[in-house]
Write a protein that holds these residues in place. Sequence first.
Motif: not given
Length: 434
Positions: A335-342, A408-411
Amino acid sequence: MDTSENSTDVDPRETAAEGERPPRRGWRRWAMDTRPLRIPAYRRLWSSTIVTAVGSQLTAVAVPKQIYDITGSSAWVGAASMAGLLPLIVFALWGGAVADSMDRRKLLLITNCGIAVTSVLFWLQAAIKIDSVVVLMVLLALQQAFWGLNAPARNASIARLVPEGELAAANALGSTVMQTGQVVGPLLAGVLIPVIGLPELYLIDALALCVTVWAVYRLPSLPPLDLTTKRRAGVREIVAGFRYISAHKVLLLSFVADIIAMVFGMPRALFPQLAGETYAPYGEGLALGLLFAAIPIGAVLGGVFSGTFSRARRHGWMVIGAVVAWGAAITGFGLSGSLWLAVVFLALAGVADMVSMAFRGAILLSAATDEMRGRMQGVFTVVVAGGPRLADVLHGSAGSAFGPGAAVAGGGFLVVAMMVVLACAVPALRRYRI
């Protein structure tokens, strides 16, 4: 070397008591749990892993690089990876049965020598510029076959060297080293290839394996505990191992927990697409490198602070909690749109994976009898090798159908839901403790 260490009448775990230290207090009790390193035999096994963890990654980078240089095709690189999978699966299952039928130290000596010779052959073919993909694939299959025979014996030996209460700490120490190798090895290979070339990378790995052979040579003998029963290592014994797993719910559930986490929650196949689309503004190369490095870095951090969890006695609950935390972190990553949060979410997933590995490994060693530990570790090796590859297929297909973020989020959500249902439906794992 003190000859008593190679005596079958001496339990190497007894040496831990000689240097017993008072429990650590304050911040030190949260740091890496190093209690198993007080045992000389385990310390030798672990120290050999430090050297080979980096060396093996040099070869892991060099082989696909050489294949791509020869063919210019990523398809050939993928085919070579699959060429090593089948020998690994077959020989890991057989190697588990072999490890239960002979002196595990002797098996480790044979297989480590075989891996070292294979590394020398890798160096030789690169040095004389054979430039044959077929030769590389044959050598890779041979290397993975030796590794499949080696891994069950190495992992099963830990329970003979370390007290039961320190098994989680021992597994965390070993996993930390391996994860560190996955970070340092590829980076070192990237620096060394332009400087010394591919042949020398193979040679460094071969020399590192000589250190491993010496460390294994200095281990105590580890024959089957029941010397009155003559054991074989055939298909019947392999089948008996699977029957043993099905008859012991806690062992079966530990494998199921790993399969759930890896098959549904390992999204590495989608990293290139996410780096090129979702995180493209940060730079595709930077994004891809960070995504691949984040989970191993998180796992290393989990190992560095293993004192926070390694003394827990409710091993079942620790596995359940770690798998749920892995799934939640993967969901957050999706669900992350930010690379650093990801990267933060993936690092948290790596921490959870370290906890899960430590306690799943401890369960396999403590809940199984010694005459079955090799076969349990053989199955474990197959699950660890096969789960992420199945995940690559599943996530690649789901990413194409629903988009990478949703896949990814669903998994990750499926991991959480399935683990909660499993824990509620089958109480054996919840109740397991040492």
